[in-house]
Write a protein that holds these residues in place. Structure first.
Motif, PDB file in Angstrom:
ATOM      1  N   UNK A   2       0.845  -1.195   0.000  1.00  0.00           N
ATOM      2  CA  UNK A   2       0.000   0.000   0.000  1.00  0.00           C
ATOM      3  C   UNK A   2       0.879   1.243   0.000  1.00  0.00           C
ATOM      4  N   UNK A   3       0.523   2.166  -0.840  1.00  0.00           N
ATOM      5  CA  UNK A   3       1.269   3.429  -0.888  1.00  0.00           C
ATOM      6  C   UNK A   3       0.564   4.458  -0.029  1.00  0.00           C
ATOM      7  N   UNK A   4       1.315   5.062   0.875  1.00  0.00           N
ATOM      8  CA  UNK A   4       0.765   6.134   1.701  1.00  0.00           C
ATOM      9  C   UNK A   4       1.053   7.468   1.052  1.00  0.00           C
ATOM     10  N   UNK A   5       0.958   8.515   1.813  1.00  0.00           N
ATOM     11  CA  UNK A   5       1.308   9.835   1.308  1.00  0.00           C
ATOM     12  C   UNK A   5       2.811   9.905   1.121  1.00  0.00           C
ATOM     13  N   UNK A   6       3.226  10.546   0.038  1.00  0.00           N
ATOM     14  CA  UNK A   6       4.658  10.701  -0.210  1.00  0.00           C
ATOM     15  C   UNK A   6       5.271  11.581   0.865  1.00  0.00           C
ATOM     16  N   UNK A   7       6.488  11.221   1.269  1.00  0.00           N
ATOM     17  CA  UNK A   7       7.183  12.008   2.284  1.00  0.00           C
ATOM     18  C   UNK A   7       7.710  13.302   1.664  1.00  0.00           C
ATOM     19  N   UNK A   8       8.314  13.188   0.466  1.00  0.00           N
ATOM     20  CA  UNK A   8       8.830  14.372  -0.228  1.00  0.00           C
ATOM     21  C   UNK A   8       7.786  14.847  -1.221  1.00  0.00           C
ATOM     22  N   UNK A   9       7.391  16.106  -1.081  1.00  0.00           N
ATOM     23  CA  UNK A   9       6.364  16.671  -1.953  1.00  0.00           C
ATOM     24  C   UNK A   9       6.927  17.892  -2.688  1.00  0.00           C
ATOM     25  N   UNK A  10       6.428  18.128  -3.900  1.00  0.00           N
ATOM     26  CA  UNK A  10       6.822  19.310  -4.666  1.00  0.00           C
ATOM     27  C   UNK A  10       6.007  20.494  -4.183  1.00  0.00           C
ATOM     28  N   UNK A  11       6.686  21.626  -4.010  1.00  0.00           N
ATOM     29  CA  UNK A  11       6.007  22.843  -3.559  1.00  0.00           C
ATOM     30  C   UNK A  11       6.397  24.000  -4.473  1.00  0.00           C
ATOM     31  N   UNK A  12       5.586  25.041  -4.456  1.00  0.00           N
ATOM     32  CA  UNK A  12       5.863  26.249  -5.228  1.00  0.00           C
ATOM     33  C   UNK A  12       6.113  27.391  -4.249  1.00  0.00           C
ATOM     34  N   UNK A  13       7.239  28.079  -4.429  1.00  0.00           N
ATOM     35  CA  UNK A  13       7.574  29.245  -3.610  1.00  0.00           C
ATOM     36  C   UNK A  13       7.308  30.493  -4.437  1.00  0.00           C
ATOM     37  N   UNK A  14       6.567  31.439  -3.866  1.00  0.00           N
ATOM     38  CA  UNK A  14       6.195  32.668  -4.571  1.00  0.00           C
ATOM     39  C   UNK A  14       6.729  33.882  -3.825  1.00  0.00           C
ATOM     40  N   UNK A  15       7.176  34.879  -4.576  1.00  0.00           N
ATOM     41  CA  UNK A  15       7.747  36.096  -3.996  1.00  0.00           C
ATOM     42  C   UNK A  15       6.682  36.847  -3.193  1.00  0.00           C
ATOM     43  N   UNK A  16       6.981  37.133  -1.935  1.00  0.00           N
ATOM     44  CA  UNK A  16       6.024  37.848  -1.095  1.00  0.00           C
ATOM     45  C   UNK A  16       6.018  39.337  -1.412  1.00  0.00           C
ATOM     46  N   UNK A  17       7.122  39.877  -1.900  1.00  0.00           N
ATOM     47  CA  UNK A  17       7.200  41.294  -2.243  1.00  0.00           C
ATOM     48  C   UNK A  17       6.343  41.633  -3.447  1.00  0.00           C
ATOM     49  N   UNK A  18       6.380  40.819  -4.475  1.00  0.00           N
ATOM     50  CA  UNK A  18       5.581  41.058  -5.679  1.00  0.00           C
ATOM     51  C   UNK A  18       4.099  40.896  -5.384  1.00  0.00           C
ATOM     52  N   UNK A  43       6.664  20.267   8.626  1.00  0.00           N
ATOM     53  CA  UNK A  43       5.218  20.207   8.400  1.00  0.00           C
ATOM     54  C   UNK A  43       4.597  21.586   8.140  1.00  0.00           C
ATOM     55  N   UNK A  44       5.251  22.653   8.604  1.00  0.00           N
ATOM     56  CA  UNK A  44       4.727  24.007   8.402  1.00  0.00           C
ATOM     57  C   UNK A  44       5.072  24.500   7.004  1.00  0.00           C
ATOM     58  N   UNK A  45       4.497  25.648   6.653  1.00  0.00           N
ATOM     59  CA  UNK A  45       4.802  26.241   5.346  1.00  0.00           C
ATOM     60  C   UNK A  45       6.254  26.699   5.309  1.00  0.00           C
ATOM     61  N   UNK A  46       6.893  26.456   4.189  1.00  0.00           N
ATOM     62  CA  UNK A  46       8.306  26.770   4.015  1.00  0.00           C
ATOM     63  C   UNK A  46       8.479  28.196   3.502  1.00  0.00           C
TER      64      UNK A  46
END
Length: 66
Positions: A2-18, A43-46
């Motif tokens: 059984x496959x669980x949730x992937x440990x490594x996930x792809x995320x998108x980082x966006x510029x907070x200034x723009x 576990x928190x937002x990066x």
């Protein structure tokens, strides 16, 4: 197996200034980076300090939802 949730996930980082200032006439867009994170270790937002080619400086890029 059984496959669980992937440990490594792809995320998108966006510029907070723009995003905060809105896309003004001088800026051509919003800077985004694609990277991976380990879900168990962070576990928190990066938030990383990366270069924004639209702001022409190093600025905090925060994780956004897909």
């Amino acid at each position: 197996m059984a496959k669980g949730k992937d440990v490594r996930v792809k995320i998108i980082l966006e510029c907070t200034g723009c995003v905060r200032n809105g896309v003004n006439k001088e800026s051509r867009g919003i800077s985004r980076y694609i990277t991976q994170k380990n879900r168990h270790n962070t576990p928190n937002r990066l938030e990383l300090r990366k270069f924004c080619p639209y702001c022409y400086k190093h600025i905090i890029h925060g994780e956004i939802k897909k």
